[in-house]
Design an enzyme around this catalytic site. Structure first.
Site, PDB file in Angstrom:
ATOM      1  N   TYR A 156       0.842  -1.206   0.000  1.00 22.60           N
ATOM      2  CA  TYR A 156       0.000   0.000   0.000  1.00 22.60           C
ATOM      3  C   TYR A 156       0.875   1.254   0.000  1.00 22.60           C
ATOM      4  O   TYR A 156       0.679   2.171  -0.807  1.00 22.60           O
ATOM      5  CB  TYR A 156      -0.915  -0.039   1.222  1.00 22.60           C
ATOM      6  CG  TYR A 156      -1.892   1.117   1.292  1.00 22.60           C
ATOM      7  CD1 TYR A 156      -3.016   1.151   0.478  1.00 22.60           C
ATOM      8  CD2 TYR A 156      -1.686   2.170   2.181  1.00 22.60           C
ATOM      9  CE1 TYR A 156      -3.913   2.219   0.529  1.00 22.60           C
ATOM     10  CE2 TYR A 156      -2.577   3.236   2.247  1.00 22.60           C
ATOM     11  CZ  TYR A 156      -3.691   3.253   1.423  1.00 22.60           C
ATOM     12  OH  TYR A 156      -4.571   4.315   1.492  1.00 22.60           O
ATOM     13  N   ALA A 158       4.003   1.562  -0.842  1.00 22.12           N
ATOM     14  CA  ALA A 158       4.754   1.672  -2.110  1.00 22.12           C
ATOM     15  C   ALA A 158       3.855   2.234  -3.204  1.00 22.12           C
ATOM     16  O   ALA A 158       4.270   3.093  -3.997  1.00 22.12           O
ATOM     17  CB  ALA A 158       5.294   0.303  -2.523  1.00 22.12           C
ATOM     18  N   SER A 159       2.609   1.760  -3.260  1.00 21.79           N
ATOM     19  CA  SER A 159       1.695   2.225  -4.320  1.00 21.79           C
ATOM     20  C   SER A 159       1.425   3.719  -4.177  1.00 21.79           C
ATOM     21  O   SER A 159       1.328   4.443  -5.175  1.00 21.79           O
ATOM     22  CB  SER A 159       0.380   1.442  -4.298  1.00 21.79           C
ATOM     23  OG  SER A 159      -0.415   1.797  -3.170  1.00 21.79           O
ATOM     24  N   LYS A 160       1.322   4.199  -2.937  1.00 24.87           N
ATOM     25  CA  LYS A 160       1.019   5.625  -2.733  1.00 24.87           C
ATOM     26  C   LYS A 160       2.261   6.493  -2.933  1.00 24.87           C
ATOM     27  O   LYS A 160       2.149   7.629  -3.395  1.00 24.87           O
ATOM     28  CB  LYS A 160       0.414   5.840  -1.336  1.00 24.87           C
ATOM     29  CG  LYS A 160      -0.945   5.134  -1.130  1.00 24.87           C
ATOM     30  CD  LYS A 160      -2.026   5.646  -2.072  1.00 24.87           C
ATOM     31  CE  LYS A 160      -3.393   5.071  -1.751  1.00 24.87           C
ATOM     32  NZ  LYS A 160      -4.457   5.571  -2.644  1.00 24.87           N
TER      33      LYS A 160
HETATM   34  N1  LIG Z   1     -10.086   5.257   4.471  1.00 28.47           N
HETATM   35  C1  LIG Z   1      -8.868   5.644   4.826  1.00 28.47           C
HETATM   36  O1  LIG Z   1      -8.481   5.576   6.014  1.00 28.47           O
HETATM   37  C2  LIG Z   1      -7.943   6.202   3.775  1.00 28.47           C
HETATM   38  C3  LIG Z   1      -6.804   6.912   4.210  1.00 28.47           C
HETATM   39  C4  LIG Z   1      -5.932   7.411   3.255  1.00 28.47           C
HETATM   40  C5  LIG Z   1      -6.200   7.232   1.909  1.00 28.47           C
HETATM   41  N2  LIG Z   1      -7.321   6.548   1.521  1.00 28.47           N
HETATM   42  C6  LIG Z   1      -7.547   6.355   0.070  1.00 28.47           C
HETATM   43  O2  LIG Z   1      -8.853   6.801  -0.256  1.00 28.47           O
HETATM   44  C7  LIG Z   1      -9.275   6.131  -1.452  1.00 28.47           C
HETATM   45  C8  LIG Z   1     -10.714   5.663  -1.281  1.00 28.47           C
HETATM   46  O3  LIG Z   1     -10.742   4.628  -0.316  1.00 28.47           O
HETATM   47  P1  LIG Z   1     -11.896   4.463   0.777  1.00 28.47           P
HETATM   48  O4  LIG Z   1     -11.241   4.613   2.090  1.00 28.47           O
HETATM   49  O5  LIG Z   1     -13.060   5.293   0.448  1.00 28.47           O
HETATM   50  O6  LIG Z   1     -12.199   2.901   0.588  1.00 28.47           O
HETATM   51  P2  LIG Z   1     -13.497   2.066   0.206  1.00 28.47           P
HETATM   52  O7  LIG Z   1     -14.673   2.466   1.012  1.00 28.47           O
HETATM   53  O8  LIG Z   1     -13.071   0.631   0.245  1.00 28.47           O
HETATM   54  O9  LIG Z   1     -13.755   2.498  -1.326  1.00 28.47           O
HETATM   55  C9  LIG Z   1     -12.879   2.085  -2.335  1.00 28.47           C
HETATM   56  C10 LIG Z   1     -13.551   2.317  -3.671  1.00 28.47           C
HETATM   57  O10 LIG Z   1     -12.654   1.896  -4.701  1.00 28.47           O
HETATM   58  C11 LIG Z   1     -13.348   1.020  -5.583  1.00 28.47           C
HETATM   59  N3  LIG Z   1     -12.406   0.083  -6.182  1.00 28.47           N
HETATM   60  C12 LIG Z   1     -11.608  -0.814  -5.551  1.00 28.47           C
HETATM   61  N4  LIG Z   1     -10.915  -1.519  -6.451  1.00 28.47           N
HETATM   62  C13 LIG Z   1     -11.282  -1.059  -7.673  1.00 28.47           C
HETATM   63  C14 LIG Z   1     -10.911  -1.393  -8.997  1.00 28.47           C
HETATM   64  N5  LIG Z   1     -10.020  -2.357  -9.250  1.00 28.47           N
HETATM   65  N6  LIG Z   1     -11.494  -0.728 -10.027  1.00 28.47           N
HETATM   66  C15 LIG Z   1     -12.412   0.251  -9.776  1.00 28.47           C
HETATM   67  N7  LIG Z   1     -12.789   0.609  -8.558  1.00 28.47           N
HETATM   68  C16 LIG Z   1     -12.236  -0.035  -7.504  1.00 28.47           C
HETATM   69  C17 LIG Z   1     -14.385   0.340  -4.702  1.00 28.47           C
HETATM   70  O11 LIG Z   1     -15.497  -0.123  -5.464  1.00 28.47           O
HETATM   71  P3  LIG Z   1     -15.691  -1.604  -6.074  1.00 28.47           P
HETATM   72  O12 LIG Z   1     -15.238  -2.572  -5.050  1.00 28.47           O
HETATM   73  O13 LIG Z   1     -17.141  -1.639  -6.414  1.00 28.47           O
HETATM   74  O14 LIG Z   1     -14.837  -1.638  -7.306  1.00 28.47           O
HETATM   75  C18 LIG Z   1     -14.828   1.509  -3.838  1.00 28.47           C
HETATM   76  O15 LIG Z   1     -15.782   2.282  -4.529  1.00 28.47           O
HETATM   77  C19 LIG Z   1      -8.266   5.014  -1.689  1.00 28.47           C
HETATM   78  O16 LIG Z   1      -7.380   5.383  -2.718  1.00 28.47           O
HETATM   79  C20 LIG Z   1      -7.521   4.914  -0.373  1.00 28.47           C
HETATM   80  O17 LIG Z   1      -6.218   4.422  -0.521  1.00 28.47           O
HETATM   81  C21 LIG Z   1      -8.192   6.032   2.420  1.00 28.47           C
END
Ligand SMILES: NC(=O)c1ccc[n+]([C@@H]2O[C@H](COP(=O)([O-])OP(=O)(O)OC[C@H]3O[C@@H](n4cnc5c(N)ncnc54)[C@H](OP(=O)(O)O)[C@@H]3O)[C@@H](O)[C@H]2O)c1
Length: 272
Positions: A156, A158-160
């Site tokens: 994770y 590394a990807s970010k």
């Molecule tokens: N929540 C945190 O604490 C946090 C902190 C820092 C950064 N972030 C970043 O915020 C972003 C959103 O995450 P979130 O926290 O809102 O998580 P989440 O609730 O799990 O939502 C992730 C979204 O990405 C979609 N997704 C996953 N794999 C996909 C794929 N291969 N193709 C297309 N869509 C895909 C999922 O939909 P489907 O499964 O329907 O495809 C879902 O809509 C991410 O980039 C995450 O790294 C989150």
């Protein structure tokens, strides 16, 4: 009152849950034209219906962002329907927990890179000609883990880090184009990412982190992101500890390593 998003074509990947869904719902009353992207068509359509009810026009596209052709088709569909793209929010992401030497299947590691990094690269590449035309905005949802290392999250983090390097470079390439690049590095946010996260054996964790209720709400995070993209900011951190941490890391990087290790250890112990 200015209405910066009225009629704007805004592509949001990962719009079926969490931050992406919140972005769509917060933007919807401003009457934008939203292109909502994720794999789960049913959930996506439900978000689209809620946005339409609040005044947005929508197009829901079921696509896996790790597939370049699917991203190309998604962009084509967006332009066929709305004729332009003003904003691309690269938000889709997945996470993975586990010590690096316990990861049994390296394809799982690669999958995290494919979704979080390559997914954003593909969407951006295919949308860029249209963003140039509109002098639009690119937003990349990174993470604090893209600014510092996070144990048990090597894939994770590394990807970010890759995402940040890519968008920092692209910003310089696009300097004279009128296209802005905003990188957002959220601290913990309430969403499904942690329970959907896979462990070192590729099994979903299936539970939120113990402190989930204390995290920033997805709606609050969405408001911070929308404000940043409106102002075409370069980098936005959603927490005070994130902002302070950047300076402390310059002076005493070991302290940041210790904080990172302690926080992950604590969460991991409480999940057992
Ligand atoms: N929540 C945190 O604490 C946090 C902190 C820092 C950064 N972030 C970043 O915020 C972003 C959103 O995450 P979130 O926290 O809102 O998580 P989440 O609730 O799990 O939502 C992730 C979204 O990405 C979609 N997704 C996953 N794999 C996909 C794929 N291969 N193709 C297309 N869509 C895909 C999922 O939909 P489907 O499964 O329907 O495809 C879902 O809509 C991410 O980039 C995450 O790294 C989150």
């Amino acid at each position: 009152m200015p209405q910066p998003w009225m009629g704007k074509v805004i592509v949001i990947t990962g719009a079926s849950s969490g931050i992406g869904c919140a972005l769509a719902l917060v933007l919807a009353p401003h009457s934008p034209r939203l292109v909502l992207v994720a794999r789960d068509q049913q959930r996506l359509q439900s978000v689209a219906d809620q946005c339409e009810a609040q005044g947005a026009e929508t197009l829901a596209v079921a696509a896996d962002v790790a597939d370049s052709e699917a991203c190309r088709t998604m962009v084509q569909q967006a332009v066929e329907r709305f004729s332009r793209i003003d904003v691309l929010i690269n938000n889709a992401g997945i996470s993975m927990w586990g010590a690096f030497d316990e990861i049994s299947d390296l394809q799982q590691f690669e999958r995290v890179l494919a979704v979080n990094f390559h997914g954003s690269v593909y969407c951006t590449r295919h949308a860029l000609p249209y963003l140039r035309q509109s002098q639009g905005r690119i937003v990349a949802i990174s993470s604090l883990a893209g600014l510092t290392g996070l144990p048990m999250h090597t894939a994770y983090s590394a990807s970010k880090h890759a995402l940040n390097g890519f968008f920092e470079s692209l910003r310089i390439e696009l300097a004279d184009s009128g296209v802005s690049v905003t990188i957002v590095a959220p601290d913990f946010v309430q969403s499904e990412i942690h329970q959907r996260s896979i462990d070192a054996q590729g099994e979903p964790l299936g539970q939120p982190l113990p402190d989930h209720a204390s995290f920033l709400s997805a709606e609050h995070c969405a408001l911070i992101i929308i404000n940043a993209m409106e102002k075409r900011k370069r980098l936005v951190l959603t927490s005070l500890r994130g902002r302070l941490g950047r300076w402390v890391k310059l002076l005493c990087p070991q302290l940041i390593d210790w904080i990172s290790k302690t926080a992950v250890k604590k969460a991991y112990r409480r999940m057992q």
